[in-house]
Motif scaffolding. Structure first.
Motif, PDB file in Angstrom:
ATOM      1  N   MET A   1     -17.547   2.792  -0.796  1.00  0.00           N
ATOM      2  CA  MET A   1     -16.331   2.994  -0.030  1.00  0.00           C
ATOM      3  C   MET A   1     -16.524   3.998   1.096  1.00  0.00           C
ATOM      4  N   ASN A   2     -17.484   4.930   0.912  1.00  0.00           N
ATOM      5  CA  ASN A   2     -17.645   5.996   1.888  1.00  0.00           C
ATOM      6  C   ASN A   2     -18.285   5.530   3.188  1.00  0.00           C
ATOM      7  N   THR A   3     -18.727   4.248   3.256  1.00  0.00           N
ATOM      8  CA  THR A   3     -19.317   3.769   4.496  1.00  0.00           C
ATOM      9  C   THR A   3     -18.243   3.512   5.550  1.00  0.00           C
ATOM     10  N   ASN A   4     -16.978   3.440   5.153  1.00  0.00           N
ATOM     11  CA  ASN A   4     -15.883   3.205   6.097  1.00  0.00           C
ATOM     12  C   ASN A   4     -15.224   4.515   6.498  1.00  0.00           C
ATOM     13  N   MET A   5     -14.790   4.591   7.762  1.00  0.00           N
ATOM     14  CA  MET A   5     -14.050   5.777   8.195  1.00  0.00           C
ATOM     15  C   MET A   5     -12.659   5.800   7.564  1.00  0.00           C
ATOM     16  N   VAL A   6     -12.031   4.619   7.472  1.00  0.00           N
ATOM     17  CA  VAL A   6     -10.733   4.498   6.806  1.00  0.00           C
ATOM     18  C   VAL A   6     -10.846   3.441   5.728  1.00  0.00           C
ATOM     19  N   GLU A   7     -10.370   3.762   4.543  1.00  0.00           N
ATOM     20  CA  GLU A   7     -10.348   2.810   3.439  1.00  0.00           C
ATOM     21  C   GLU A   7      -8.961   2.864   2.804  1.00  0.00           C
ATOM     22  N   ILE A   8      -8.243   1.746   2.856  1.00  0.00           N
ATOM     23  CA  ILE A   8      -6.887   1.654   2.309  1.00  0.00           C
ATOM     24  C   ILE A   8      -6.884   0.556   1.272  1.00  0.00           C
ATOM     25  N   ARG A   9      -6.377   0.862   0.077  1.00  0.00           N
ATOM     26  CA  ARG A   9      -6.344  -0.130  -0.989  1.00  0.00           C
ATOM     27  C   ARG A   9      -4.989  -0.096  -1.689  1.00  0.00           C
ATOM     28  N   GLY A  10      -4.288  -1.214  -1.641  1.00  0.00           N
ATOM     29  CA  GLY A  10      -3.044  -1.365  -2.397  1.00  0.00           C
ATOM     30  C   GLY A  10      -1.947  -0.393  -1.998  1.00  0.00           C
ATOM     31  N   LEU A  11      -1.875  -0.073  -0.725  1.00  0.00           N
ATOM     32  CA  LEU A  11      -0.904   0.940  -0.267  1.00  0.00           C
ATOM     33  C   LEU A  11       0.511   0.361  -0.242  1.00  0.00           C
ATOM     34  N   ARG A  12       1.422   1.129  -0.815  1.00  0.00           N
ATOM     35  CA  ARG A  12       2.838   0.761  -0.824  1.00  0.00           C
ATOM     36  C   ARG A  12       3.664   1.947  -0.332  1.00  0.00           C
ATOM     37  N   LYS A  13       4.721   1.617   0.434  1.00  0.00           N
ATOM     38  CA  LYS A  13       5.602   2.653   0.949  1.00  0.00           C
ATOM     39  C   LYS A  13       7.006   2.089   1.099  1.00  0.00           C
ATOM     40  N   SER A  14       7.977   2.775   0.513  1.00  0.00           N
ATOM     41  CA  SER A  14       9.388   2.397   0.645  1.00  0.00           C
ATOM     42  C   SER A  14      10.180   3.552   1.210  1.00  0.00           C
ATOM     43  N   PHE A  15      11.225   3.231   1.934  1.00  0.00           N
ATOM     44  CA  PHE A  15      12.231   4.210   2.319  1.00  0.00           C
ATOM     45  C   PHE A  15      13.504   3.813   1.578  1.00  0.00           C
ATOM     46  N   HIS A  16      13.815   4.578   0.533  1.00  0.00           N
ATOM     47  CA  HIS A  16      14.912   4.234  -0.378  1.00  0.00           C
ATOM     48  C   HIS A  16      14.641   2.836  -0.954  1.00  0.00           C
ATOM     49  N   SER A  17      15.518   1.895  -0.757  1.00  0.00           N
ATOM     50  CA  SER A  17      15.312   0.565  -1.342  1.00  0.00           C
ATOM     51  C   SER A  17      14.579  -0.389  -0.387  1.00  0.00           C
ATOM     52  N   ASN A  18      14.206   0.101   0.774  1.00  0.00           N
ATOM     53  CA  ASN A  18      13.564  -0.746   1.783  1.00  0.00           C
ATOM     54  C   ASN A  18      12.042  -0.662   1.648  1.00  0.00           C
ATOM     55  N   LEU A  19      11.409  -1.730   1.164  1.00  0.00           N
ATOM     56  CA  LEU A  19       9.955  -1.776   1.040  1.00  0.00           C
ATOM     57  C   LEU A  19       9.352  -2.053   2.415  1.00  0.00           C
ATOM     58  N   VAL A  20       8.644  -1.069   2.960  1.00  0.00           N
ATOM     59  CA  VAL A  20       8.106  -1.162   4.320  1.00  0.00           C
ATOM     60  C   VAL A  20       6.651  -1.610   4.316  1.00  0.00           C
ATOM     61  N   LEU A  21       5.874  -1.143   3.339  1.00  0.00           N
ATOM     62  CA  LEU A  21       4.484  -1.552   3.195  1.00  0.00           C
ATOM     63  C   LEU A  21       4.284  -2.051   1.770  1.00  0.00           C
ATOM     64  N   ALA A  22       3.761  -3.258   1.635  1.00  0.00           N
ATOM     65  CA  ALA A  22       3.630  -3.883   0.317  1.00  0.00           C
ATOM     66  C   ALA A  22       2.179  -4.272   0.066  1.00  0.00           C
ATOM     67  N   ASP A  23       1.468  -3.450  -0.688  1.00  0.00           N
ATOM     68  CA  ASP A  23       0.105  -3.787  -1.111  1.00  0.00           C
ATOM     69  C   ASP A  23      -0.819  -4.025   0.086  1.00  0.00           C
ATOM     70  N   VAL A  24      -0.853  -3.064   1.017  1.00  0.00           N
ATOM     71  CA  VAL A  24      -1.699  -3.179   2.209  1.00  0.00           C
ATOM     72  C   VAL A  24      -3.100  -2.673   1.901  1.00  0.00           C
ATOM     73  N   SER A  25      -4.092  -3.467   2.236  1.00  0.00           N
ATOM     74  CA  SER A  25      -5.496  -3.064   2.120  1.00  0.00           C
ATOM     75  C   SER A  25      -6.179  -3.290   3.464  1.00  0.00           C
ATOM     76  N   LEU A  26      -7.012  -2.327   3.854  1.00  0.00           N
ATOM     77  CA  LEU A  26      -7.593  -2.367   5.196  1.00  0.00           C
ATOM     78  C   LEU A  26      -8.792  -1.424   5.243  1.00  0.00           C
ATOM     79  N   SER A  27      -9.845  -1.820   5.955  1.00  0.00           N
ATOM     80  CA  SER A  27     -11.009  -0.961   6.162  1.00  0.00           C
ATOM     81  C   SER A  27     -11.280  -0.834   7.659  1.00  0.00           C
ATOM     82  N   VAL A  28     -11.697   0.362   8.071  1.00  0.00           N
ATOM     83  CA  VAL A  28     -12.068   0.620   9.462  1.00  0.00           C
ATOM     84  C   VAL A  28     -13.444   1.263   9.472  1.00  0.00           C
ATOM     85  N   LYS A  29     -14.386   0.627  10.146  1.00  0.00           N
ATOM     86  CA  LYS A  29     -15.752   1.143  10.183  1.00  0.00           C
ATOM     87  C   LYS A  29     -15.891   2.278  11.203  1.00  0.00           C
TER      88      LYS A  29
END
Length: 255
Positions: A1-29
């Motif tokens: 995983m450390n070969t990537n500058m950014v590593e995102i796995r299963g990211l979730r984010k809600s504001f109150h009841s509003n799900l804004v990010l649902a299971d986001v995964s992303l890599s940036v070299k």
């Protein structure tokens, strides 16, 4: 995983009841440019703000240069990082906003010097020379003594980029850096960003400038409804999208 500058796995984010990010995964070299595209409200800016820890995350793993963002291992468990650790990690990531957020009572040079002097506690004399070099890099050394209200929007945004670079970040985040500019000023900001890309700066860019994404991005990520719909090289995602939602979006924004 450390070969990537950014590593995102299963990211979730809600504001109150509003799900804004649902299971986001992303890599940036390292040394690459990733452009996030998609309709308003798709979660692009929230994702960027999570990377810089301007927003907390509800679930998932987020690493920058192999280091956890906003969390730390304690007793074999992931827990919220201490504020001092969060502040320290944030210095590794620069962010350029839609609105330039310059200090109106400080000159262009003083704006660029602010972070290294007051956050990193470096000497003003040492920082001044570096700051002048950065102003020259963005083509504004001659505006060092000008105040923000004396500068065009494009010039202010270039100062904001120089200010972010002054902290010597490993990663630069851009949140629609040209959206607040008059059309004739967009090119001067994109030109600076192209130069940074050519120099190998790792960049994560939320943008609606598809021409820039086509020309500069190593990876284009199309988001909608808080998920990554499609990602890959620009010639695939923009030039030959596989998902119907991507094709529909592009048909509306490409002339």
């Amino acid at each position: 995983m450390n070969t990537n500058m950014v590593e995102i796995r299963g990211l979730r984010k809600s504001f109150h009841s509003n799900l804004v990010l649902a299971d986001v995964s992303l890599s940036v070299k390292p040394g690459s440019v990733t452009c996030l595209i998609g309709p308003s409200g798709s979660g692009k800016t929230t994702l960027l703000r999570c990377v810089n820890r301007l927003e907390t995350i509800d679930a998932g793993i987020l690493l920058v240069d192999g280091q956890l963002v906003g969390a730390e291992q304690r007793g074999g468990k992931l827990v919220e990082a201490r504020p001092s650790a969060i502040a320290r990690s944030r210095t590794q990531t620069g962010m350029v906003f839609q609105r330039f957020n310059l200090f109106p009572h400080r000159t262009a040079l003083e704006n660029v010097m602010e972070g290294p002097v007051h956050v990193l506690r470096r000497s003003a004399a040492e920082v001044r020379a570096e700051a002048m070099g950065l102003l020259d890099r963005v083509g504004l050394a001659h505006k060092a003594d000008a105040y923000p209200q004396e500068l065009s929007g494009g010039q202010q945004q270039r100062i904001a980029i120089a200010r972010a670079l002054a902290m010597k970040p490993k990663l630069l985040l851009f949140d629609e850096p040209t959206s607040a500019l008059d059309p004739e000023l967009v090119g001067e900001v994109l030109q600076v960003m192209k130069g940074l890309a050519a120099d190998g700066m790792t960049m994560l860019v939320v943008t609606h400038e598809l021409g820039f994404a086509r020309e500069v991005a190593d990876q284009v990520v199309f988001m909608d409804g808080g998920v990554v719909v499609e990602s890959g090289p620009p010639e695939d995602v923009i030039g030959n999208p596989q998902q119907e939602r991507t094709r529909e979006f592009l048909s509306r924004v490409i002339d």
